[in-house]
Scaffold this motif. Sequence first.
Motif, PDB file in Angstrom:
ATOM      1  N   TYR A 132       2.661   1.129 -11.520  1.00 32.94           N
ATOM      2  CA  TYR A 132       3.442   0.945 -10.494  1.00 32.94           C
ATOM      3  C   TYR A 132       2.605   0.283  -9.126  1.00 32.94           C
ATOM      4  CZ  TYR A 132       7.367   2.891 -12.516  1.00 32.94           C
ATOM      5  OH  TYR A 132       8.701   3.077 -13.242  1.00 32.94           O
ATOM      6  N   VAL A 133       1.420   0.803  -9.322  1.00 30.38           N
ATOM      7  CA  VAL A 133       0.180   0.324  -7.994  1.00 30.38           C
ATOM      8  C   VAL A 133      -0.925  -0.245  -8.767  1.00 30.38           C
ATOM      9  CG1 VAL A 133       0.814   2.198  -6.667  1.00 30.38           C
ATOM     10  CG2 VAL A 133      -0.512   2.850  -8.205  1.00 30.38           C
ATOM     11  N   ASP A 134      -1.668  -1.147  -8.021  1.00 30.24           N
ATOM     12  CA  ASP A 134      -2.966  -1.496  -8.574  1.00 30.24           C
ATOM     13  C   ASP A 134      -4.089  -0.561  -8.464  1.00 30.24           C
ATOM     14  OD1 ASP A 134      -2.032  -4.004  -8.940  1.00 30.24           O
ATOM     15  OD2 ASP A 134      -2.865  -4.940  -7.065  1.00 30.24           O
ATOM     16  N   THR A 216      -4.702   0.602  -2.704  1.00 30.24           N
ATOM     17  CA  THR A 216      -5.534  -0.313  -2.539  1.00 30.24           C
ATOM     18  C   THR A 216      -5.037  -1.542  -1.843  1.00 30.24           C
ATOM     19  OG1 THR A 216      -5.342  -1.002  -4.923  1.00 30.24           O
ATOM     20  CG2 THR A 216      -6.933   0.377  -4.242  1.00 30.24           C
ATOM     21  N   THR A 217      -3.919  -1.910  -1.946  1.00 26.33           N
ATOM     22  CA  THR A 217      -3.173  -3.289  -1.577  1.00 26.33           C
ATOM     23  C   THR A 217      -2.106  -2.925  -0.567  1.00 26.33           C
ATOM     24  OG1 THR A 217      -1.761  -3.878  -3.345  1.00 26.33           O
ATOM     25  CG2 THR A 217      -4.069  -4.378  -3.577  1.00 26.33           C
ATOM     26  N   LEU A 218      -1.858  -3.816   0.226  1.00 27.84           N
ATOM     27  CA  LEU A 218      -0.439  -3.682   1.112  1.00 27.84           C
ATOM     28  C   LEU A 218       0.544  -4.124   0.252  1.00 27.84           C
ATOM     29  CD1 LEU A 218       0.446  -3.404   4.059  1.00 27.84           C
ATOM     30  CD2 LEU A 218       0.157  -5.790   4.386  1.00 27.84           C
ATOM     31  N   ASP A 219       0.606  -4.764  -0.792  1.00 27.26           N
ATOM     32  CA  ASP A 219       1.824  -4.977  -1.692  1.00 27.26           C
ATOM     33  C   ASP A 219       2.145  -3.757  -2.262  1.00 27.26           C
ATOM     34  OD1 ASP A 219       1.790  -7.673  -1.088  1.00 27.26           O
ATOM     35  OD2 ASP A 219       0.610  -8.596  -2.743  1.00 27.26           O
ATOM     36  N   ASP A 220       1.004  -3.072  -2.671  1.00 21.22           N
ATOM     37  CA  ASP A 220       1.485  -1.817  -3.465  1.00 21.22           C
ATOM     38  C   ASP A 220       2.270  -0.934  -2.405  1.00 21.22           C
ATOM     39  OD1 ASP A 220       0.357  -2.011  -5.775  1.00 21.22           O
ATOM     40  OD2 ASP A 220      -1.694  -1.139  -4.899  1.00 21.22           O
ATOM     41  N   GLY A 222       4.138  -2.007   0.046  1.00 23.87           N
ATOM     42  CA  GLY A 222       5.445  -2.687   0.291  1.00 23.87           C
ATOM     43  C   GLY A 222       6.305  -2.425  -1.005  1.00 23.87           C
ATOM     44  N   ALA A 223       5.815  -2.585  -2.178  1.00 20.15           N
ATOM     45  CA  ALA A 223       6.658  -2.214  -3.305  1.00 20.15           C
ATOM     46  C   ALA A 223       7.077  -0.601  -3.526  1.00 20.15           C
ATOM     47  CB  ALA A 223       5.723  -2.727  -4.530  1.00 20.15           C
ATOM     48  N   THR A 224       6.293   0.012  -2.881  1.00 22.67           N
ATOM     49  CA  THR A 224       6.674   1.620  -2.909  1.00 22.67           C
ATOM     50  C   THR A 224       7.682   1.721  -1.963  1.00 22.67           C
ATOM     51  OG1 THR A 224       4.314   2.215  -3.256  1.00 22.67           O
ATOM     52  CG2 THR A 224       5.703   4.009  -2.619  1.00 22.67           C
ATOM     53  N   ILE A 225       8.047   1.089  -1.033  1.00 28.06           N
ATOM     54  CA  ILE A 225       8.980   1.031  -0.118  1.00 28.06           C
ATOM     55  C   ILE A 225      10.202   0.525  -0.807  1.00 28.06           C
ATOM     56  CG2 ILE A 225      10.106   0.220   2.159  1.00 28.06           C
ATOM     57  CD1 ILE A 225       7.490  -0.210   3.447  1.00 28.06           C
ATOM     58  N   ASP A 226      10.206  -0.518  -1.534  1.00 26.83           N
ATOM     59  CA  ASP A 226      11.088  -0.924  -2.254  1.00 26.83           C
ATOM     60  C   ASP A 226      11.666   0.191  -3.236  1.00 26.83           C
ATOM     61  OD1 ASP A 226      11.294  -3.248  -1.023  1.00 26.83           O
ATOM     62  OD2 ASP A 226      10.068  -4.598  -2.818  1.00 26.83           O
ATOM     63  N   ARG A 227      10.735   0.834  -4.044  1.00 30.22           N
ATOM     64  CA  ARG A 227      11.180   1.863  -4.923  1.00 30.22           C
ATOM     65  C   ARG A 227      11.625   2.998  -4.506  1.00 30.22           C
ATOM     66  NH1 ARG A 227       5.850   0.746  -6.802  1.00 30.22           N
ATOM     67  NH2 ARG A 227       5.158   2.899  -6.093  1.00 30.22           N
ATOM     68  N   CYS A 228      11.469   3.419  -3.197  1.00 32.55           N
ATOM     69  CA  CYS A 228      12.270   4.238  -2.398  1.00 32.55           C
ATOM     70  C   CYS A 228      13.602   3.964  -2.044  1.00 32.55           C
ATOM     71  CB  CYS A 228      11.161   4.759  -0.936  1.00 32.55           C
ATOM     72  SG  CYS A 228       9.838   5.566  -1.451  1.00 32.55           S
ATOM     73  N   GLN A 229      13.847   2.722  -1.776  1.00 32.11           N
ATOM     74  CA  GLN A 229      15.401   2.378  -1.398  1.00 32.11           C
ATOM     75  C   GLN A 229      15.869   2.254  -2.498  1.00 32.11           C
ATOM     76  OE1 GLN A 229      13.978  -1.063   0.542  1.00 32.11           O
ATOM     77  NE2 GLN A 229      14.432  -0.136   2.798  1.00 32.11           N
ATOM     78  N   ASP A 230      15.362   1.701  -3.685  1.00 34.65           N
ATOM     79  CA  ASP A 230      16.176   1.673  -5.109  1.00 34.65           C
ATOM     80  C   ASP A 230      16.389   2.902  -5.493  1.00 34.65           C
ATOM     81  OD1 ASP A 230      15.773  -1.143  -4.674  1.00 34.65           O
ATOM     82  OD2 ASP A 230      14.172  -1.226  -6.410  1.00 34.65           O
TER      83      ASP A 230
END
Length: 313
Positions: A132-134, A216-220, A222-230
């Motif tokens: 799920y993360v880099d 390690t990345t801002l995308d990680d 942001g994707a974690t925010i998406d997973r929380c919402q999902d």
Amino acid sequence: MLVRSLGYLRWRSPDVSAWTSFATRILGMMHARTDGDGSQFFRMDDEPYRLAVVPAAEAGIDALGFHVSDSAKLDEITVLLDRSGIAWSAGTDEECARRRVGEFVRCTDPAGVPVEFYCAPITDHTRLVTPYVDGFVAGALGLGHVVLTTTDMAASAAFYRDILGFQLRNTATLPSPNGAPSRSVQFYGCNPRHHSVALVEFRDPGVLRHFMVEMTTLDDVGATIDRCQDDGVTIRETLGRHTNDLMASFYVAAPDGTNVEIGFGAQQVDSATWAVHEITAPSLWGHRPVPPPPTVPDPVAGSRFDTAAPSRN
């Protein structure tokens, strides 16, 4: 410094299964192993684990583990604890084996937080897999940081600063919500991470306000925010950037009601040149509380809400 890093957090929980899902699916950690008592261990890097969740009737800190370089440093710490009148004990062989460390000693900080100092972590060399993360900013910097409550700032600060040699990085007097008195906060570091321990004055001592993991990345992030919402995981504070460590982060509700800060891009500091400063706001922008979703009323039964065409019969 005597302490290299905040090595691990051991957390007691009555809902270990919820933590397993949260640590892997939301935080993106790798599940490392399950002990015979049901304890779960999670990795972020090459260390045996960074987070352990131990079955218990009540939630709380089981131990903060601080990594030191070798047995000689452990001996130095025990001498300093003796001089300060702080009781300590050594871990048994069985306890060391469960923690995957060569040696450790334990004590309690002035606020009642269980603290362990360990050396020689034992790795199994299993390849780290975090789909799920880099990755995480961990390694020599450790797990991340913890924010702990204390009713005696002077005593708690003396423990981390004067006994263990943590460096004061900055201070703050921050307003509390709902008109409560302002809170005094102190941030302490033991390596280039801006702070590994923060202390906040609060009525209930020894409570974990939150722990932080850095990706390690801002995308990680942001994707974690998406997973929380999902997944319906509560976001407590929006994405923002702190004034002291300059990290971009958000806060999420973990199982048992504690919080986790998930961030990216924190500054690293040089202890030889760092100068203490006072901050007057926690964030440059963001970190706003997320209000609960509005209550949706139940459908109201009754013919006046019936949209079907009336019968002619």
